[in-house]
Design an enzyme around this catalytic site. Structure first.
Site, PDB file in Angstrom:
ATOM      1  N   ARG A 165      -4.512  79.344  34.316  1.00 28.98           N
ATOM      2  CA  ARG A 165      -5.820  78.829  33.907  1.00 28.98           C
ATOM      3  C   ARG A 165      -6.692  79.972  33.393  1.00 28.98           C
ATOM      4  NH1 ARG A 165      -8.790  74.993  38.020  1.00 28.98           N
ATOM      5  NH2 ARG A 165     -10.026  74.609  36.145  1.00 28.98           N
ATOM      6  N   CYS A 185     -14.561  80.555  40.205  1.00 35.10           N
ATOM      7  CA  CYS A 185     -13.303  79.808  40.136  1.00 35.10           C
ATOM      8  C   CYS A 185     -13.521  78.630  39.199  1.00 35.10           C
ATOM      9  CB  CYS A 185     -12.859  79.361  41.534  1.00 35.10           C
ATOM     10  SG  CYS A 185     -14.061  78.309  42.392  1.00 35.10           S
TER      11      CYS A 185
END
Length: 272
Positions: free
Chosen positions: A169, A227
């Site tokens: 990611r 995050c």
């Protein structure tokens, strides 16, 4: 003040904390049925999506909760200003770390996460809900450092900004949730999964300190973490606390950053 506690230490007769069960799954059903099926004796259930976060929107998927909502939830769960609190989840540690960070940010001075979560507990479990006296917790925000999007961008250039998501990611290879893949320019890939061993317990403090040192978070260097939506990043902040490395949390994280087309996005394995 210690930030984590072992199951053995929690079982000692001398330690009687307020226990919070915050079992949660990203995109999954409520953890309440699991709580009612079996939880640590005396633990109260707290819902991450509705009590440890605000409504999803421009500030991200899990923004800071409304302070009145959070305070009400903590008092309902029996949290008091002068009593220790231990938080646990199903073992991953993300939800427990989110509750730990919020309580510390809101001024509670004695909060710990059960290392390894519920799977680390070998004692008896209690079923059903727990009724008990309400607490007197009073929120005093400012107990933990917090980053805005602009501050996170600045820290990526002047200190170290750690991206706690999975490496794919970070690189932008895949993006299963947000508008676009990639990372904040200048951020360093530091997946949360590397903070723990195979049983979900934190690595020893010295090993964590070595890990974060390799990533650039050495003593005296300003550090921040983000995050996807400020949950797994709280686990990273907790790991850094275990290692003796203070870090600020960018709560909005990638879910806020990537929603703004004006924000620059870096891709690939390098900070950019």
């Amino acid at each position: 003040m210690d930030s984590i506690i072992s199951a053995d230490a929690l079982r000692t007769d001398a330690f009687r904390p307020v226990l919070l069960d915050v079992r949660w799954q990203l995109g999954g059903p409520s953890g309440r049925p699991d709580y009612e099926a079996g939880h640590l004796p005396g633990a109260r259930y707290v819902d991450l999506d509705t009590e440890l976060a605000g409504r999803p929107g421009r500030a991200g998927r899990h923004p800071l909760p409304d302070l009145d909502v959070f305070t009400t939830a903590m008092r309902r769960a029996g949290v008091c200003d002068d009593l220790p609190v231990v938080v646990y989840d199903g073992g991953q540690g993300w939800a427990a770390a989110r509750a730990w960070w919020l309580l510390r940010w809101a001024g509670h001075r004695d909060v710990r996460v059960l290392d390894g979560g519920l799977p680390a507990w070998s004692g008896p479990l209690e079923t059903g809900d727990v009724a008990g006296r309400p607490g007197d917790f009073t929120a005093r925000p400012g107990g933990m450092p917090l980053l805005s999007a602009d501050e996170a961008a600045g820290l990526a250039r002047t200190g170290v900004l750690l991206d706690a998501r999975a490496a794919e990611r970070y690189r932008g290879d895949v993006e299963p949730v947000d508008r676009i893949g990639g990372h904040i320019p200048g951020a360093v890939s530091a997946p949360t999964a590397a903070n723990t061993g195979p049983e979900g317990r934190f690595l020893p403090a010295a090993e964590l300190a070595e890990r974060f040192g390799r990533l650039g978070a050495t003593e005296g260097v300003g550090a921040g973490v983000y995050c996807g939506s400020g949950v797994s990043a709280a686990h990273q902040v907790l790991a850094m606390a275990v290692a003796g490395r203070p870090a600020a949390l960018y709560v909005g994280s990638w879910s806020e950053w990537s929603a703004d087309p004006a924000r620059e996005v870096a891709t690939g394995p390098q900070p950019g």
